[in-house]
Design a protein around this motif. Structure first.
Motif, short mmCIF file in Angstrom:
data_model
loop_
_atom_site.label_atom_id
_atom_site.label_comp_id
_atom_site.label_asym_id
_atom_site.label_seq_id
_atom_site.Cartn_x
_atom_site.Cartn_y
_atom_site.Cartn_z
N LEU A 279 35.72 -23.14 22.61
CA LEU A 279 35.91 -22.35 21.40
C LEU A 279 36.78 -23.10 20.40
CD1 LEU A 279 35.46 -19.77 19.80
CD2 LEU A 279 37.30 -18.70 21.11
N GLY A 280 37.81 -23.77 20.87
CA GLY A 280 38.69 -24.55 19.98
C GLY A 280 37.92 -25.65 19.26
N GLN A 281 37.08 -26.38 19.99
CA GLN A 281 36.26 -27.43 19.39
C GLN A 281 35.24 -26.83 18.43
OE1 GLN A 281 34.75 -28.99 23.06
NE2 GLN A 281 36.13 -30.76 23.02
N PHE A 282 34.70 -25.68 18.81
CA PHE A 282 33.70 -25.01 17.99
C PHE A 282 34.27 -24.62 16.64
CE2 PHE A 282 31.81 -21.15 16.37
CZ PHE A 282 30.46 -21.47 16.36
N LEU A 283 35.49 -24.09 16.62
CA LEU A 283 36.11 -23.68 15.36
C LEU A 283 36.23 -24.85 14.40
CD1 LEU A 283 38.92 -21.32 16.70
CD2 LEU A 283 36.81 -20.64 15.52
N GLU B 55 33.90 -25.73 10.86
CA GLU B 55 34.75 -25.87 9.68
C GLU B 55 35.53 -24.60 9.35
OE1 GLU B 55 32.20 -27.40 6.60
OE2 GLU B 55 32.06 -29.35 7.59
N VAL B 56 35.88 -23.85 10.41
CA VAL B 56 36.73 -22.67 10.25
C VAL B 56 38.20 -23.12 10.21
CG1 VAL B 56 37.46 -20.50 11.33
CG2 VAL B 56 35.06 -21.17 11.38
N ILE B 57 38.52 -24.16 10.98
CA ILE B 57 39.86 -24.75 10.96
C ILE B 57 39.70 -26.24 10.64
CG2 ILE B 57 40.90 -23.09 12.55
CD1 ILE B 57 40.55 -25.13 14.80
N GLN B 58 40.81 -26.86 10.22
CA GLN B 58 40.76 -28.27 9.81
C GLN B 58 41.02 -29.25 10.94
OE1 GLN B 58 43.50 -28.43 6.57
NE2 GLN B 58 42.10 -27.43 5.15
N SER B 59 41.77 -28.80 11.95
CA SER B 59 42.08 -29.70 13.08
C SER B 59 42.12 -28.90 14.37
CB SER B 59 43.42 -30.40 12.86
OG SER B 59 44.47 -29.49 13.02
N GLY B 60 41.92 -29.59 15.46
CA GLY B 60 41.95 -28.93 16.76
C GLY B 60 43.29 -28.30 17.07
N GLY B 61 44.36 -28.86 16.51
CA GLY B 61 45.69 -28.33 16.73
C GLY B 61 45.90 -26.94 16.13
N MET B 62 45.07 -26.56 15.19
CA MET B 62 45.19 -25.25 14.56
C MET B 62 44.55 -24.14 15.40
SD MET B 62 44.29 -26.13 10.58
CE MET B 62 44.49 -24.42 10.07
N ALA B 63 43.78 -24.51 16.43
CA ALA B 63 43.01 -23.53 17.20
C ALA B 63 43.89 -22.46 17.84
CB ALA B 63 42.18 -24.23 18.27
N LYS B 64 44.98 -22.86 18.47
CA LYS B 64 45.84 -21.90 19.15
C LYS B 64 46.40 -20.88 18.15
CE LYS B 64 49.81 -21.63 22.26
NZ LYS B 64 50.81 -22.38 23.00
N TRP B 65 46.89 -21.37 17.02
CA TRP B 65 47.42 -20.48 15.99
C TRP B 65 46.33 -19.55 15.46
CZ3 TRP B 65 45.63 -20.33 10.96
CH2 TRP B 65 46.31 -19.45 10.11
N PHE B 66 45.15 -20.11 15.17
CA PHE B 66 44.06 -19.32 14.60
C PHE B 66 43.66 -18.19 15.55
CE2 PHE B 66 39.74 -18.24 13.46
CZ PHE B 66 39.80 -18.22 12.07
#
Length: 71
Positions: free
Chosen positions: A14-18, A22-33
């Motif tokens: 799911l993190g890679q998918f986001l 193009e829902v998030i700009q970097s993989g590091g934003m996944a947890k926060w999102f």
């Protein structure tokens, strides 16, 4: 209508998918999102960035849209 997101492997997290969608700009934003926004995978709430998505899975993010995984 759900926007198709093409993947080249059997599954994607799911993190890679986001990021791919193009829902998030970097993989590091996944947890926060995932903490800030409601996400539904196949109509079930989901907040695990490691959740494996496979061909045909539907991802819905209110205010961002609906996406379907295709490979």
């Amino acid at each position: 209508m759900a926007k198709p997101i093409l993947i080249e492997s059997e599954f994607i997290t799911l993190g890679q998918f986001l990021k791919l969608a193009e829902v998030i700009q970097s993989g590091g934003m996944a947890k926060w999102f995932l903490q800030e926004y409601a996400i539904f995978v196949n109509n079930e709430p989901e907040n695990r960035r490691g959740k494996k998505l496979r061909d045909g899975d539907l991802v819905e993010i209110p205010d961002f849209g609906s996406f379907v995984v295709k490979n």
